[in-house]
Design an enzyme around this catalytic site. Structure first.
Site, PDB file in Angstrom:
ATOM      1  CB  ILE A   1      -0.971   0.007   1.207  1.00 12.03           C
ATOM      2  CG1 ILE A   1      -1.809  -1.277   1.208  1.00 12.03           C
ATOM      3  CG2 ILE A   1      -1.873   1.241   1.176  1.00 12.03           C
ATOM      4  CD1 ILE A   1      -2.671  -1.468   2.457  1.00 12.03           C
ATOM      5  CG  ASN A  50      12.101  -3.499   7.944  1.00 14.99           C
ATOM      6  OD1 ASN A  50      11.249  -3.657   7.054  1.00 14.99           O
ATOM      7  ND2 ASN A  50      12.021  -4.111   9.113  1.00 14.99           N
ATOM      8  CG  LEU A  51      13.974  -2.681   1.748  1.00 17.50           C
ATOM      9  CD1 LEU A  51      15.187  -2.788   0.821  1.00 17.50           C
ATOM     10  CD2 LEU A  51      12.786  -2.092   0.954  1.00 17.50           C
ATOM     11  N   GLY A  88       8.577  -5.191   1.994  1.00 22.45           N
ATOM     12  CA  GLY A  88       8.571  -4.248   0.871  1.00 22.45           C
ATOM     13  C   GLY A  88       9.690  -4.508  -0.119  1.00 22.45           C
ATOM     14  CB  ALA A 110       6.428   0.866   9.088  1.00 23.84           C
ATOM     15  CB  ALA A 111       2.209  -2.560  10.284  1.00 26.39           C
ATOM     16  CE1 TYR A 153      -1.528  -6.096  11.863  1.00 28.37           C
ATOM     17  CE2 TYR A 153      -3.894  -6.482  11.949  1.00 28.37           C
ATOM     18  CZ  TYR A 153      -2.796  -5.892  11.356  1.00 28.37           C
ATOM     19  OH  TYR A 153      -2.966  -5.088  10.253  1.00 28.37           O
ATOM     20  CD  GLU A 163      -4.502 -20.198  17.707  1.00 29.24           C
ATOM     21  OE1 GLU A 163      -4.455 -19.877  18.882  1.00 29.24           O
ATOM     22  OE2 GLU A 163      -3.560 -20.709  17.061  1.00 29.24           O
TER      23      GLU A 163
HETATM   24  C1  UD2 Z   1      -6.600  -9.093   6.871  1.00 25.72           C
HETATM   25  C2  UD2 Z   1      -5.265  -8.365   6.874  1.00 25.72           C
HETATM   26  C3  UD2 Z   1      -4.704  -8.357   8.259  1.00 25.72           C
HETATM   27  C4  UD2 Z   1      -5.710  -7.830   9.250  1.00 25.72           C
HETATM   28  C5  UD2 Z   1      -7.033  -8.590   9.109  1.00 25.72           C
HETATM   29  C6  UD2 Z   1      -8.124  -7.969   9.937  1.00 25.72           C
HETATM   30  C7  UD2 Z   1      -4.271  -8.749   4.695  1.00 25.72           C
HETATM   31  C8  UD2 Z   1      -3.180  -9.422   3.948  1.00 25.72           C
HETATM   32  N1  UD2 Z   1      -4.335  -9.046   6.009  1.00 25.72           N
HETATM   33  O1  UD2 Z   1      -6.426 -10.440   7.253  1.00 25.72           O
HETATM   34  O2  UD2 Z   1      -3.529  -7.558   8.274  1.00 25.72           O
HETATM   35  O3  UD2 Z   1      -5.870  -6.460   9.035  1.00 25.72           O
HETATM   36  O4  UD2 Z   1      -7.505  -8.525   7.769  1.00 25.72           O
HETATM   37  O5  UD2 Z   1      -9.189  -8.850  10.097  1.00 25.72           O
HETATM   38  O6  UD2 Z   1      -5.022  -7.954   4.174  1.00 25.72           O
HETATM   39  N2  UD2 Z   1      -6.924 -17.604   3.209  1.00 25.72           N
HETATM   40  C9  UD2 Z   1      -6.954 -18.865   2.642  1.00 25.72           C
HETATM   41  N3  UD2 Z   1      -5.819 -19.315   2.035  1.00 25.72           N
HETATM   42  C10 UD2 Z   1      -4.670 -18.582   1.958  1.00 25.72           C
HETATM   43  C11 UD2 Z   1      -4.671 -17.292   2.542  1.00 25.72           C
HETATM   44  C12 UD2 Z   1      -5.810 -16.844   3.160  1.00 25.72           C
HETATM   45  O7  UD2 Z   1      -7.972 -19.563   2.692  1.00 25.72           O
HETATM   46  O8  UD2 Z   1      -3.679 -19.062   1.384  1.00 25.72           O
HETATM   47  C13 UD2 Z   1      -8.159 -17.114   3.849  1.00 25.72           C
HETATM   48  C14 UD2 Z   1      -7.902 -16.656   5.273  1.00 25.72           C
HETATM   49  O9  UD2 Z   1      -7.981 -17.727   6.173  1.00 25.72           O
HETATM   50  C15 UD2 Z   1      -9.015 -15.614   5.451  1.00 25.72           C
HETATM   51  C16 UD2 Z   1      -9.198 -15.020   4.045  1.00 25.72           C
HETATM   52  O10 UD2 Z   1      -8.595 -15.953   3.152  1.00 25.72           O
HETATM   53  O11 UD2 Z   1     -10.216 -16.208   5.867  1.00 25.72           O
HETATM   54  C17 UD2 Z   1      -8.506 -13.691   3.887  1.00 25.72           C
HETATM   55  O12 UD2 Z   1      -7.172 -13.869   4.334  1.00 25.72           O
HETATM   56  P1  UD2 Z   1      -6.093 -12.704   4.273  1.00 25.72           P
HETATM   57  O13 UD2 Z   1      -4.850 -13.234   4.922  1.00 25.72           O
HETATM   58  O14 UD2 Z   1      -5.989 -12.163   2.908  1.00 25.72           O
HETATM   59  O15 UD2 Z   1      -6.742 -11.557   5.137  1.00 25.72           O
HETATM   60  P2  UD2 Z   1      -7.351 -11.548   6.615  1.00 25.72           P
HETATM   61  O16 UD2 Z   1      -8.746 -11.068   6.479  1.00 25.72           O
HETATM   62  O17 UD2 Z   1      -7.089 -12.789   7.355  1.00 25.72           O
END
Ligand code: UD2
Length: 307
Positions: free
Chosen positions: A12, A32-33, A36, A76-77, A145, A272
């Protein structure tokens, strides 16, 4: 005008940096890459880049003194719920302490800034049943988080009120688009899906796919951030989302149609600390003039074109 973007080489952050450059701002990046990549920044030559960790307090203080940014975007996070469950102390030091230290330094030195924008997450809402999520909906942060993001929001807003600092917070929902790194198991699901569809790799589906998310194309996110900056808003929280709820199963189906190929799916237990349903009310952003330009289908088509 000068902007500092922490995490400016990330997914982003780099889109934001390019936008700020195109608006004529001088831009300074600290990254810090760890996730990124400098190649993400289109206008690299026009940007001052420091490859550093935001936890390096001395460095950050010196940077603020020397660069004296008008706008600070703290992106950054360690942006992963799962990672924060594995390594809570380490993610806390980035997701909360680094932000707090910067605020405290700004307060102590009376550094003049026009806006300090902290990027939080939809994770703060947790699994409470009220939908769509409004900025004043109850929160229920379930993971280190989410707790760090929420607590830091409170610091950012309280510092704003108590010490008269122009601070604002945004809560990102699920952002997708070009530049999102698919290489980590915690990467955004759409970057992983793109990689799987493109390279005929099997996709691991966590849970039954009925979990829902509000996916927002990164260009709309940048539109929202810029509207917030231009409006000189302070001491507020904004959801940044598309305002539509889609199940992971529906997303997979749409993407298979867009990509004209089918996905090989491996099932695995749900993760989880996961949120079951997520969708935002974006009324506050709309009042600033926000219009979602990218439906899920349009965003996926554009993303797939460039993949
Ligand atoms: C997003 C944000 C996270 C946090 C969260 C808040 C991203 C990358 N992460 O996590 O930082 O803000 O929202 O709730 O935007 N999934 C699969 N297979 C995979 C990867 C993911 O099934 O290989 C599922 C995952 O279990 C979830 C959904 O896809 O139910 C979205 O996963 P995600 O990691 O893109 O984002 P999320 O909502 O867990």
């Amino acid at each position: 005008m000068k902007a500092l973007v922490t995490g400016g080489a990330g997914f982003i952050g780099s889109h934001l940096v390019d936008h700020l450059v195109s608006e004529g701002l001088d831009v300074v990046v600290v990254d810090n890459l760890s996730m990124g990549d400098l190649h993400n920044i289109k206008y690299q030559d026009e940007v001052t880049i420091y490859v550093e960790d935001v936890r390096n307090e001395k460095f950050m203080q010196q940077l603020l003194q020397e660069e004296r940014p008008d706008y600070i975007y703290f992106l950054a996070a360690v942006a992963s719920v799962a990672d924060s469950i594995e390594r809570p102390a380490e993610t806390h030091s980035v997701n909360q302490t680094a932000v707090f230290n910067m605020l405290e330094y700004i307060r102590k030195t009376n550094l003049p800034i026009k806006q300090f924008l902290f990027t939080s997450s939809a994770a703060v809402y947790g699994n409470l049943p009220e939908l769509p999520k409004k900025e004043d909906s109850r929160v229920d942060p379930l993971s280190p988080y989410a707790i760090d993001k929420y607590a830091t929001e409170r610091f950012v807003l309280a510092y704003g009120e108590l010490y008269d600092l122009p601070t604002v917070c945004v809560r990102f929902f699920n952002v997708y688009g070009p530049g999102q790194n698919p290489s980590s198991p915690y990467s955004g699901v759409l970057s992983i899906l793109t990689d799987c569809l493109n390279n005929k790799k099997p996709f691991t589906l966590y849970g039954d796919g009925s979990q829902t998310r509000d996916f927002v194309y990164v260009e709309d996110v940048i539109q929202a951030l810029w509207l917030i900056t231009k409006s000189d808003t302070e001491h507020e929280v904004f959801n940044i989302a598309n305002g539509n709820e889609a199940s992971l199963n529906a997303i997979i189906e749409t993407y298979e149609k867009v990509a004209e190929t089918s996905l090989q799916i491996k099932k695995a237990p749900g993760r989880e600390g996961e949120v079951k349903r997520s969708v935002a009310n974006i009324g506050k952003l709309i009042k600033l003039g926000y219009t979602t330009k990218w439906s899920l289908e349009a965003g996926l088509s554009k993303y797939w074109e460039g993949a």
